[in-house]
Motif scaffolding. Structure first.
Motif, PDB file in Angstrom:
ATOM      1  N   ASP A 111       0.827  -1.199   0.000  1.00 43.06           N
ATOM      2  CA  ASP A 111       0.000   0.000   0.000  1.00 43.06           C
ATOM      3  C   ASP A 111       0.862   1.249   0.000  1.00 43.06           C
ATOM      4  N   VAL A 112       0.186   2.388  -0.005  1.00 42.83           N
ATOM      5  CA  VAL A 112       0.910   3.653  -0.137  1.00 42.83           C
ATOM      6  C   VAL A 112       1.828   3.899   1.049  1.00 42.83           C
ATOM      7  N   ASP A 113       1.447   3.434   2.249  1.00 38.85           N
ATOM      8  CA  ASP A 113       2.310   3.629   3.418  1.00 38.85           C
ATOM      9  C   ASP A 113       3.593   2.814   3.299  1.00 38.85           C
ATOM     10  N   ALA A 114       3.451   1.541   2.934  1.00 35.79           N
ATOM     11  CA  ALA A 114       4.642   0.690   2.794  1.00 35.79           C
ATOM     12  C   ALA A 114       5.539   1.182   1.670  1.00 35.79           C
ATOM     13  N   ALA A 115       4.923   1.632   0.570  1.00 32.18           N
ATOM     14  CA  ALA A 115       5.733   2.153  -0.533  1.00 32.18           C
ATOM     15  C   ALA A 115       6.476   3.413  -0.119  1.00 32.18           C
ATOM     16  N   GLY A 116       5.801   4.307   0.606  1.00 30.86           N
ATOM     17  CA  GLY A 116       6.466   5.519   1.075  1.00 30.86           C
ATOM     18  C   GLY A 116       7.609   5.218   2.016  1.00 30.86           C
ATOM     19  N   ALA A 117       7.389   4.259   2.921  1.00 24.62           N
ATOM     20  CA  ALA A 117       8.453   3.884   3.853  1.00 24.62           C
ATOM     21  C   ALA A 117       9.632   3.275   3.108  1.00 24.62           C
ATOM     22  N   ALA A 118       9.365   2.466   2.082  1.00 26.22           N
ATOM     23  CA  ALA A 118      10.439   1.823   1.329  1.00 26.22           C
ATOM     24  C   ALA A 118      11.242   2.853   0.538  1.00 26.22           C
ATOM     25  N   ARG A 119      10.553   3.789  -0.116  1.00 31.05           N
ATOM     26  CA  ARG A 119      11.280   4.830  -0.851  1.00 31.05           C
ATOM     27  C   ARG A 119      12.129   5.672   0.107  1.00 31.05           C
ATOM     28  N   SER A 120      11.571   5.974   1.267  1.00 30.17           N
ATOM     29  CA  SER A 120      12.313   6.792   2.239  1.00 30.17           C
ATOM     30  C   SER A 120      13.505   6.038   2.796  1.00 30.17           C
ATOM     31  N   ALA A 121      13.333   4.744   3.066  1.00 29.28           N
ATOM     32  CA  ALA A 121      14.452   3.945   3.563  1.00 29.28           C
ATOM     33  C   ALA A 121      15.580   3.893   2.537  1.00 29.28           C
ATOM     34  N   LEU A 122      15.206   3.823   1.261  1.00 25.89           N
ATOM     35  CA  LEU A 122      16.218   3.817   0.208  1.00 25.89           C
ATOM     36  C   LEU A 122      16.981   5.136   0.181  1.00 25.89           C
ATOM     37  N   ALA A 123      16.258   6.248   0.292  1.00 25.84           N
ATOM     38  CA  ALA A 123      16.925   7.555   0.312  1.00 25.84           C
ATOM     39  C   ALA A 123      17.796   7.705   1.550  1.00 25.84           C
ATOM     40  N   ASP A 124      17.271   7.284   2.709  1.00 23.67           N
ATOM     41  CA  ASP A 124      18.084   7.326   3.937  1.00 23.67           C
ATOM     42  C   ASP A 124      19.388   6.569   3.748  1.00 23.67           C
ATOM     43  N   ALA A 125      19.282   5.373   3.197  1.00 19.14           N
ATOM     44  CA  ALA A 125      20.461   4.529   3.035  1.00 19.14           C
ATOM     45  C   ALA A 125      21.457   5.161   2.073  1.00 19.14           C
ATOM     46  N   ALA A 126      20.952   5.755   0.992  1.00 24.12           N
ATOM     47  CA  ALA A 126      21.850   6.384   0.024  1.00 24.12           C
ATOM     48  C   ALA A 126      22.610   7.543   0.667  1.00 24.12           C
ATOM     49  N   ILE A 127      21.899   8.388   1.406  1.00 26.76           N
ATOM     50  CA  ILE A 127      22.550   9.538   2.044  1.00 26.76           C
ATOM     51  C   ILE A 127      23.539   9.060   3.106  1.00 26.76           C
ATOM     52  N   THR A 128      23.100   8.102   3.920  1.00 24.58           N
ATOM     53  CA  THR A 128      23.954   7.605   5.003  1.00 24.58           C
ATOM     54  C   THR A 128      25.223   6.961   4.460  1.00 24.58           C
ATOM     55  N   ALA A 129      25.095   6.225   3.355  1.00 27.07           N
ATOM     56  CA  ALA A 129      26.261   5.554   2.788  1.00 27.07           C
ATOM     57  C   ALA A 129      27.198   6.534   2.091  1.00 27.07           C
ATOM     58  N   LEU A 130      26.640   7.524   1.401  1.00 25.27           N
ATOM     59  CA  LEU A 130      27.478   8.405   0.586  1.00 25.27           C
ATOM     60  C   LEU A 130      28.139   9.512   1.393  1.00 25.27           C
TER      61      LEU A 130
END
Length: 995
Positions: free
Chosen positions: A656-675
């Protein structure tokens, strides 16, 4: 356990947990008597062990007498102490010693270690990984000693510089491959080596090849020549690059060039286990880092499965030619190469590692058991399958060891005679051949079943079929086939001639992706199910035309077509997405890498969901990168793919839209944290560091609330701090004052996140929410941030902070920034002032930024912005009295306000917020910005299905949905007017023009 570790550990007497009864009691008795003559004090304690070893193995019977002192030490102090004692002389041997002395030393160590390992294995003192690890340590230690001697000899001849004892700078790197590289050697194994050299290490670089080839020949002779002391290890150099055309030692530049341009899939599989075992180990590690992109490809590569499967079929064919059929048996069965054997376990593991390991570094474990565990944990293999394969692998390796212990022969084939089989069954601890056979065949059948599910259920690539359910399809020849046209028309295609021309173009190689022979073989297999999948969609002609556009953009088609061939059900997913989402199809056509993301989550081996572990893989991928550009490319590649995977799952309704939003945000968090640390480290190499300096990244907006939608940009604030005494960074003439240093570092981070790469842009970044907006500095010092929000910030800026959270940066500064954000939101302000400011701002937005048509549910009256304003304004207005109201996620903030009695209709507003986000998400995925009524079709159907959970009654058509949206908008507006501030009476409404 290394020699050093063993010497530190307290020695314990051996206490055997299992010892098989002797199969040949007479041989056992003779060996016990001979041992007693040499070691009378240990004779009684040794009897049972001697019977177990000598009663099954003539080789071990001879060894335990010859090395009786070693066995006595094992009984007195345990196998670890005995093993360490066997290897210790090698560590202290002088490299300049005569070759004969080195050879004798190596063979003595081999005999003593082999006896110790056999006793610890048969007696149950060591598990399999310790047994294979000890065998590998023996090989590595003997190789190191031999190589040190040969390098010293070459130096004495004036050919090389004086080598260090540890091999550094010697110019020679010895890679252990296969089981040696993975520390999984079997009892009577050869060792697979690759010898690489640096020409600059020789006094005369032009003569380097001849020098190192001579060392390679001498190494093989020193290791495998049989003397009265036996031999050390049989040595195989055939895994070097292009062995038919290259010398025994290959230069490092030539090896790198080979793997980058000509390396084969089987060589990728071999390199999974490669590691430096002798010579200049750091140079070997550097070489492996250099060829890492060859081994671990970022793209999913299901074509490779066919290559590895073909290798195994060649093995089966060769065995059949020798009279050993591929079927499961016991007598004469090869437990390594035969059906259900060790090689099938290894091939299964290696194939899955090569498919997924490019984007999931956690799967790169070189050990078979470790890789099985990692694959199961990551969801790339079923846990039951992994457990079956692990159990079988341990059992079959035990059988392999017993077979080899009998006569120290490199064999994996079970005896064909009854007596030989009975000996092995007894050696394994079974009471008879029948019980042994039942256990063995059970393991073999389970391995065979799991192996077949990966390799042997693929469509054949050698006999293309033109048949299709519902009629015959013929696309060859010059003339159009009337029957094919009729079949296509009957399937639902409105323009069968166009479809036929399109398919003929594929088969004639008019698309780059379909020009190779292998691609056309795959395509010929796929055409019938592909057409059937698209025919089942609404608007099949348009959807198929989008697939043709995608195909036209692919640089190569074998990988994608192989994945579809592995699981034709993926065609249904692709057809649905291309039919329902023209916007996604356009994105796919301009960015072919997205195709992997669409297919990734539904790949046959995948068991993690579309919001699964991609974000967790990013830090390891970035750390694994050799340089900054590779880190950015790896991040961009994974992010592009994973976003497509999330978008597809959201469109299909599997999340659903909540899980998709959380997944997109987790991906962005991970990208920023790693880079961030990688970019900061790269920046520091040019401009040094600021004393006590650090920077954190604060997310706001949809990222801060973990509610990212398709196409959401990243609202960021970058905050830094440093030692008050620091006046400049520490880098001489390139030093920078702290404010300029962190401003430029912030710009580098933004550039890294937004740079356009071959696979698109990582993210769009919006930094207008920083203090002073777009006119202020890109990065703000913590003290300035605190001072600004203490007195100068506007209400809307502090409303934005209700969704702020630190996503990257050192913990100490992160805690300070989090406290500063909280202090800004708790600043004393009259609640009425906050609410009035929020109402005035919303009124300006309605006037200056009106909704763009009936589907602009974000900006319209009663839309998403107003729900968010209600949550932010009320939370901020009452935060000083009730700090628990502050929640970064809108629906959680609304629930907190309801629990506090400040928002009675909070539940209806939560449903409204989720409805608006769902509508926005589906429209962005399918048609983008849209002002007209949606035509009946897959897009409208996907929208109606997605919004149904958030409507009072599931809408049956577009008009019913618009009616419910008007009702929801009225509810939102009424709550805004009641709890925030009154707004104009005539707002545009969903489904009405004039916005």
């Amino acid at each position: 356990m290394s020699v050093t570790e063993t010497n530190r550990a307290p020695a314990k007497a051996a206490i055997f947990t299992r010892l098989p009864s002797p199969h040949d009691p007479e041989a056992a008795a003779r060996a016990a008597e001979a041992f007693a003559e040499r070691e009378p004090a240990a004779a009684t304690a040794a009897t049972e062990l001697i019977h177990a070893l000598a009663g099954h193995s003539p080789y071990l019977a001879e060894l335990l007498v010859r090395e009786s002192a070693c066995l006595a030490l094992l009984l007195a102090r345990g196998p670890d102490a005995a093993f360490a004692t066997a290897l210790a002389p090698l560590a202290h041997a002088a490299p300049e010693s005569p070759t004969a002395a080195i050879a004798a030393l190596l063979r003595t160590a081999k005999r003593q270690a082999a006896l110790t390992i056999a006793a610890a294995d048969v007696g149950g003192l060591w598990p399999l990984d310790r047994v294979t690890g000890a065998l590998s340590e023996l090989a590595e230690t003997t190789l190191s000693c031999a190589v040190a001697h040969l390098l010293a000899t070459a130096h004495a001849r004036g050919e090389l510089r004086r080598p260090r004892r540890d091999g550094r700078g010697s110019g020679l790197t010895v890679l252990g491959m296969g089981k040696l590289g993975a520390r999984e050697l079997n009892y009577s194994s050869d060792i697979d080596l690759v010898l690489l050299f640096d020409p600059a290490a020789a006094h005369d670089p032009d003569a380097a090849q001849g020098i190192f080839v001579r060392i390679a020949r001498d190494l093989v002779r020193l290791m495998e020549e049989r003397t009265e002391g036996g031999y050390v290890f049989r040595t195989d150099l055939r895994l070097r690059p292009d062995p038919a055309a290259t010398p025994l030692a290959v230069s490092l530049p030539a090896a790198i060039a080979y793997y980058e341009s000509m390396g084969q899939n089987w060589e990728r599989a071999a390199m999974i286990k490669a590691r430096p075992v002798a010579g200049d180990r750091p140079a070997g590690e550097a070489f492996l880092r250099e060829i890492r992109p060859f081994v671990w490809r970022r793209h999913l590569d299901f074509a490779m499965v066919a290559d590895i499967g073909a290798i195994k079929r060649q093995i089966n064919a060769a065995k059949a030619a020798r009279g050993a059929g591929p079927e499961i048996a016991v007598a004469g069965h090869d437990v390594k190469l035969g059906r259900g054997g060790i090689r099938e376990v290894e091939f299964t593991v290696q194939a899955l590692q090569l498919i997924w390991g490019g984007r999931e570094p956690g799967l790169r474990d070189p050990t078979t058991l470790g890789a099985l565990s990692a694959l199961a944990a990551a969801g790339r293999m079923g846990r039951r399958a992994a457990a079956d394969l692990a159990d079988a692998y341990v059992f079959l390796r035990d059988v392999e060891h017993r077979l080899q212990m009998v006569a120290d022969r490199q064999t994996q084939r079970l005896p064909e005679d009854a007596e030989g089989l009975a000996n092995i069954a007894s050696f394994m601890g079974f009471e008879g051949v029948e019980a042994f056979s039942a256990t063995l065949t059970g393991h073999l059948r389970r391995v065979s079943r799991h192996y077949a599910s990966l390799f042997e259920h693929m469509p054949s690539l050698t006999a293309p079929s033109n048949g299709a359910e519902g009629g015959s399809l013929v696309f060859t020849g010059v003339e159009e086939d009337p029957a094919t046209l009729a079949t296509l028309s009957g399937m639902g295609f409105s323009e069968p001639r166009s479809v036929m021309a399109m398919v003929r173009g594929w088969l004639h190689g008019r698309r780059r992706a379909t020009r190779s022979e292998r691609a056309q073989e795959l395509l010929a297999r796929l055409i019938p199910p592909l057409l059937a999948a698209f025919a089942s969609q609404q608007g099949p002609d348009a959807a198929l035309a989008r697939f043709d556009t995608v195909l036209a953009q692919l640089p190569a088609g074998v990988q994608a077509l192989s994945l579809l061939a592995r699981n034709p059900k993926l065609l249904d997913r692709l057809a649905f997405l291309l039919a329902a989402a023209p916007a996604l199809a356009n994105h796919l056509a301009s960015n072919p890498a997205v195709l992997e993301g669409l297919l990734y989550g539904a790949a046959p081996e995948a068991e993690v969901g579309p919001s699964g572990d991609a974000a967790a893989c990013l830090p390891a991928l970035v750390r694994d990168a050799r340089h900054l550009e590779e880190a950015l490319d790896a991040t961009r590649h994974l992010a592009v793919q994973h976003r497509a995977e999330i978008d597809a799952a959201a469109l299909e309704g599997s999340i659903d839209v909540d899980a998709a939003g959380a997944a997109r945000s987790a991906l962005a968090d991970a990208a920023i944290t790693a880079l961030l640390p990688v970019l900061a480290a790269d920046f520091a190499t040019r401009f040094g560091k600021v004393k006590g300096g650090a920077m954190v990244v604060v997310a706001l907006g949809k990222l801060g609330g973990r509610e990212m939608l398709p196409g959401s940009d990243l609202d960021l604030i970058l905050i830094y701090d440093h030692d008050p005494a620091a006046e400049a960074s520490t880098r001489g003439p390139r030093s920078l004052p702290p404010s300029q240093y962190f401003a430029r570092l912030a710009q580098q981070l933004v550039a890294g996140l937004t740079a356009q790469g071959a696979e698109g842009r990582l993210f769009e970044v919006d930094m207008r929410l920083r203090p002073s907006g777009s006119k202020g500095p890109v990065a703000v010092r913590l003290a300035s941030f605190e001072a600004y929000h203490a007195s100068d910030s506007w209400t809307w800026e502090r409303m934005a902070l209700t969704r702020a959270r630190v996503v990257a940066g050192p913990p100490g500064l992160s805690r300070k920034v989090t406290a500063a954000i909280r202090a800004a939101m708790l600043r004393p302000v009259e609640p009425a002032t906050v609410l009035a400011d929020a109402g005035a701002m919303r009124a300006r937005m309605l006037r200056d930024l009106p909704a763009d048509g009936p589907w602009d549910v974000k900006a319209m009256a009663g839309g998403l912005v107003e729900v968010e304003f209600i949550a932010q304004a009320l939370s901020l207005a009452h935060a000083r009295e009730q700090p628990a109201l502050l929640r970064t996620t809108t629906r959680e903030a609304l629930a907190s306000l309801g629990a506090a009695g400040l928002l009675p209709e909070w539940a209806r507003l939560v449903r409204a917020e989720r409805l608006w986000r769902t509508v926005l998400s589906i429209l962005r995925l399918t048609v983008g910005r849209w002002r007209q009524p949606l035509l009946p079709g897959p897009t409208a159907a996907a929208l109606l299905r997605a919004v149904a959970p958030f409507c009072d009654t599931p809408p049956v058509d577009q008009e019913a949905l618009l009616a419910q949206m008007r009702s929801v908008a009225d509810t939102v507006r009424a709550n805004f007017n009641t709890h925030v501030a009154p707004l104009p009476d005539k707002p545009p409404r969903p489904g009405e023009t004039g916005s």
